[in-house]
Design an enzyme around this catalytic site. Structure first.
Site, PDB file in Angstrom:
ATOM      1  N   GLU A  36      20.928  41.977 -16.962  1.00  0.00           N
ATOM      2  CA  GLU A  36      19.519  41.581 -16.988  1.00  0.00           C
ATOM      3  C   GLU A  36      19.344  40.255 -17.728  1.00  0.00           C
ATOM      4  O   GLU A  36      19.868  40.068 -18.833  1.00  0.00           O
ATOM      5  CB  GLU A  36      18.715  42.669 -17.698  1.00  0.00           C
ATOM      6  CG  GLU A  36      17.395  42.956 -17.045  1.00  0.00           C
ATOM      7  CD  GLU A  36      17.551  43.505 -15.642  1.00  0.00           C
ATOM      8  OE1 GLU A  36      17.395  42.713 -14.687  1.00  0.00           O
ATOM      9  OE2 GLU A  36      17.820  44.700 -15.487  1.00  0.00           O
ATOM     10  N   HIS A  37      18.625  39.333 -17.115  1.00  0.00           N
ATOM     11  CA  HIS A  37      18.356  38.001 -17.673  1.00  0.00           C
ATOM     12  C   HIS A  37      19.644  37.187 -17.862  1.00  0.00           C
ATOM     13  O   HIS A  37      19.688  36.273 -18.672  1.00  0.00           O
ATOM     14  CB  HIS A  37      17.564  38.094 -18.986  1.00  0.00           C
ATOM     15  CG  HIS A  37      16.146  38.506 -18.781  1.00  0.00           C
ATOM     16  ND1 HIS A  37      15.116  37.599 -18.611  1.00  0.00           N
ATOM     17  CD2 HIS A  37      15.583  39.735 -18.682  1.00  0.00           C
ATOM     18  CE1 HIS A  37      13.979  38.264 -18.431  1.00  0.00           C
ATOM     19  NE2 HIS A  37      14.243  39.553 -18.465  1.00  0.00           N
ATOM     20  N   GLY A 125       5.045  44.867  -8.837  1.00  0.00           N
ATOM     21  CA  GLY A 125       4.931  44.873 -10.285  1.00  0.00           C
ATOM     22  C   GLY A 125       5.779  45.902 -10.984  1.00  0.00           C
ATOM     23  O   GLY A 125       5.621  46.139 -12.174  1.00  0.00           O
ATOM     24  N   ALA A 126       6.716  46.531 -10.253  1.00  0.00           N
ATOM     25  CA  ALA A 126       7.522  47.610 -10.826  1.00  0.00           C
ATOM     26  C   ALA A 126       8.922  47.141 -11.222  1.00  0.00           C
ATOM     27  O   ALA A 126       9.771  47.956 -11.555  1.00  0.00           O
ATOM     28  CB  ALA A 126       7.629  48.764  -9.828  1.00  0.00           C
ATOM     29  N   GLY A 127       9.167  45.840 -11.177  1.00  0.00           N
ATOM     30  CA  GLY A 127      10.491  45.334 -11.511  1.00  0.00           C
ATOM     31  C   GLY A 127      11.519  45.592 -10.431  1.00  0.00           C
ATOM     32  O   GLY A 127      12.723  45.617 -10.691  1.00  0.00           O
ATOM     33  N   SER A 130       9.636  43.066  -5.392  1.00  0.00           N
ATOM     34  CA  SER A 130       8.777  43.047  -4.211  1.00  0.00           C
ATOM     35  C   SER A 130       8.574  41.623  -3.705  1.00  0.00           C
ATOM     36  O   SER A 130       8.504  41.391  -2.487  1.00  0.00           O
ATOM     37  CB  SER A 130       7.418  43.690  -4.526  1.00  0.00           C
ATOM     38  OG  SER A 130       6.777  43.031  -5.606  1.00  0.00           O
ATOM     39  N   ASP A 175      17.558  38.307  -7.476  1.00  0.00           N
ATOM     40  CA  ASP A 175      16.717  39.151  -6.635  1.00  0.00           C
ATOM     41  C   ASP A 175      16.816  38.771  -5.163  1.00  0.00           C
ATOM     42  O   ASP A 175      16.942  39.618  -4.281  1.00  0.00           O
ATOM     43  CB  ASP A 175      15.263  39.070  -7.093  1.00  0.00           C
ATOM     44  CG  ASP A 175      15.070  39.610  -8.500  1.00  0.00           C
ATOM     45  OD1 ASP A 175      16.010  40.223  -9.042  1.00  0.00           O
ATOM     46  OD2 ASP A 175      13.981  39.394  -9.063  1.00  0.00           O
ATOM     47  N   TYR A 227       8.256  35.451 -19.838  1.00  0.00           N
ATOM     48  CA  TYR A 227       9.526  35.279 -19.124  1.00  0.00           C
ATOM     49  C   TYR A 227      10.020  33.840 -19.286  1.00  0.00           C
ATOM     50  O   TYR A 227      11.188  33.584 -19.591  1.00  0.00           O
ATOM     51  CB  TYR A 227       9.319  35.632 -17.648  1.00  0.00           C
ATOM     52  CG  TYR A 227      10.565  35.626 -16.793  1.00  0.00           C
ATOM     53  CD1 TYR A 227      11.209  36.810 -16.457  1.00  0.00           C
ATOM     54  CD2 TYR A 227      11.084  34.439 -16.286  1.00  0.00           C
ATOM     55  CE1 TYR A 227      12.340  36.816 -15.650  1.00  0.00           C
ATOM     56  CE2 TYR A 227      12.212  34.426 -15.484  1.00  0.00           C
ATOM     57  CZ  TYR A 227      12.832  35.614 -15.166  1.00  0.00           C
ATOM     58  OH  TYR A 227      13.956  35.611 -14.377  1.00  0.00           O
TER      59      TYR A 227
END
Length: 387
Positions: A36-37, A125-127, A130, A175, A227
C-alpha cells in the site's frame, strides 16, 4: 460478470442513443493484497481483480462529439467536444471517461468521439478502485474500436495520466494495471518501476480459506489533500536521502537511512512504512510460491500496523474491523486501498467466516457505526470485451 449485465447495458445504450453499440466491455475493481502506497514510490504491489466490474457499451463517432451516460448517476446524457477537453475542468464522474479520451488524444491517438453508456458494480469510495475500472473499460473499448494497438500496461499508463493530470488525483499506477492486467485465480506481483509482472496463483478456497472484504461505508476521495500530502512527504524523503524513489532504500539499510533523516519525524515515518511495505510484498510472494499461504496472515496484519501508526491513514472503523477479526480468529487483517475510510481485508479459515462476520457486524453496531458491507473476494479476470 453475467451475460445478462452486458445485455442490459447494451439495451440501455440503444434507448439512449437510438442505435446498437459496437460492443460491450468490462473492467474490474481490485483488492490490494499487500503493497500500500508503494506504487508511487516505484515499489512493489500485489493486487488482484474483483468480480465487480465497470461495464461500457460504446460506439465510435467521427464528428468530435463525446456523449457520456451512467446508470449509476442521476441525470441525462452529457455531451462534450473532444477538442475542448481541458485538465481539471470537470469535478464530476465524467472526468474519468473524458480524461481517458483526453489522454489518448494527447498521446497522438486519433480518437474522434464516442457514444458511451456505463454501469458499475464496483462500490464507489470503498478503496476498491471504482475510478480505475471506469477509466480502463473506456480505454480498452476505444483501443479496440479505433484499433490503437495498445497493450494492457500501456492503457494503464494512459489511464494513470488521465487521473493524475485531467482529474487531478496523484494516484500511482497500481489500480489501472490491476484492472487491465489481472488474471482469474491469481494475484499480480507488479514492479511499478518497470511494470514487470508476475501472476502468482492465489486459490484460497482450494486450501480451505477465504478472503473477506469489509467495506466500512466510510467514503474517501483521493483527490483531496491528505493523499497528496503523503505522496509529497515520500518525495521529500527520497530527495533528502539522495535517491530517485524510496524503492531505492534497501530494507537492510533502513535504520541508517532513518538516522540520516534526523529530526524530520513525519518523513521518517513515511519512509519507514514504504521500505518495510516493499519488503512485506516480497515476503508474501515468497510464502505463496512456497505453498505457505496461511503464513501470509501475520504479514498482512503487520502492514495494517504500519499504515495505522507510520503512514497514519487508517480510521476507527478500519481499526475496529482488524481488531475484531483478529480477536475472532482471523489469520490476518489489514486496511486496503488509499486509506481514510474504504475497506479492510480479512484472511480467515473458511469455517471461521460466519463467526468473524457476525463479530464485526456486532462491533460496528455497538460502536454506533454504519453497518459494514462484507463479501468474499475471489480473484477474477482483468479487462476484456464481453460482446
Amino acid at each position: 460478470m453475467s451475460v445478462d449485465t452486458a445485455a442490459a447495458v447494451a439495451e440501455r445504450f440503444r434507448e439512449l442513443y437510438g442505435a446498437e453499440p459496437e460492443g460491450v466491455w468490462a473492467a474490474p475493481g481490485r483488492v490490494n493484497l499487500i503493497g500500500e502506497h508503494t506504487d508511487y514510490n516505484d515499489g512493489f504491489v500485489m493486487p488482484f481483480a474483483l468480480p465487480h466490474t465497470a461495464v461500457a457499451a460504446v460506439s465510435r463517432r467521427d464528428d468530435g462529439v463525446l456523449r457520456l451516460h451512467s446508470s449509476d448517476v442521476e441525470g441525462g446524457v452529457v455531451e462534450l467536444r473532444v477538442d475542448e477537453l481541458v485538465p481539471e475542468s470537470d469535478r464530476g464522474w465524467t472526468a474519468y471517461p473524458s480524461g481517458v479520451v483526453w489522454a489518448l488524444r494527447q498521446a497522438g491517438h486519433a480518437v474522434t468521439g464516442a457514444d458511451i453508456h456505463l454501469a458499475s458494480t464496483v462500490p464507489a469510495g470503498a478503496g476498491l478502485s471504482s475510478s480505475a475500472a471506469l477509466e480502463v473499460v473506456v480505454a480498452l473499448a476505444l483501443n479496440d474500436l479505433y484499433e490503437l494497438g495498445q497493450k494492457g500496461w500501456q492503457l494503464a499508463r494512459l489511464c494513470q495520466r488521465a487521473e493524475n493530470v485531467y482529474v487531478g488525483a496523484p494516484v500511482g499506477i497500481m489500480d489501472q494495471t490491476a484492472s487491465a492486467c489481472c488474471r482469474a485465480g491469481h494475484a499480480l506481483f507488479l514492479d511499478t518501476r518497470d511494470l514487470s509482472q508476475k501472476q502468482i496463483p492465489f486459490d484460497l478456497a482450494a486450501e480451505g480459506m477465504r478472503l473477506l472484504v469489509v467495506d466500512t461505508q466510510v467514503k474517501h476521495s483521493h483527490s483531496e489533500g491528505e493523499y497528496g500530502k503523503r505522496r509529497a512527504g515520500c518525495e521529500k524523503g527520497a530527495a533528502l536521502l539522495g535517491v530517485d524513489a524510496l524503492r531505492d532504500i534497501a530494507y537492510d539499510d533502513l535504520d541508517a537511512a532513518l538516522e540520516r533523516l534526523g529530526g524530520e519525524e513525519e518523513v521518517r515515518r513515511l519512509v519507514r512504512h514504504v521500505v518495510t511495505e516493499d519488503q512485506r510484498v516480497e515476503r508474501v510472494v515468497s510464502l505463496l510460491e512456497s505453498g505457505r499461504t496461511r503464513a501470509i496472515g501475520p504479514v498482512l496484519t503487520e502492514g495494517h500496523a504500519s499504515l495505522r501508526d507510520d503512514f497514519r491513514i487508517s480510521c476507527p472503523e478500519l481499526d475496529l474491523v482488524v481488531d475484531t477479526a483478529l480477536a475472532g480468529g482471523a489469520l490476518g487483517a489489514r486496511m486496503t486501498g488509499g486509506g481514510f475510510g474504504g475497506s479492510a481485508i480479512v484472511l480467515a479459515e473458511a469455517a471461521d467466516v460466519e463467526t468473524i462476520t457476525k463479530a464485526v457486524e456486532a462491533a460496528f453496531a455497538a460502536a454506533g457505526f454504519t453497518a459494514p458491507r462484507v463479501f468474499e473476494a475471489v480473484p477474477a479476470a482483468g479487462a476484456r470485451r464481453v460482446s
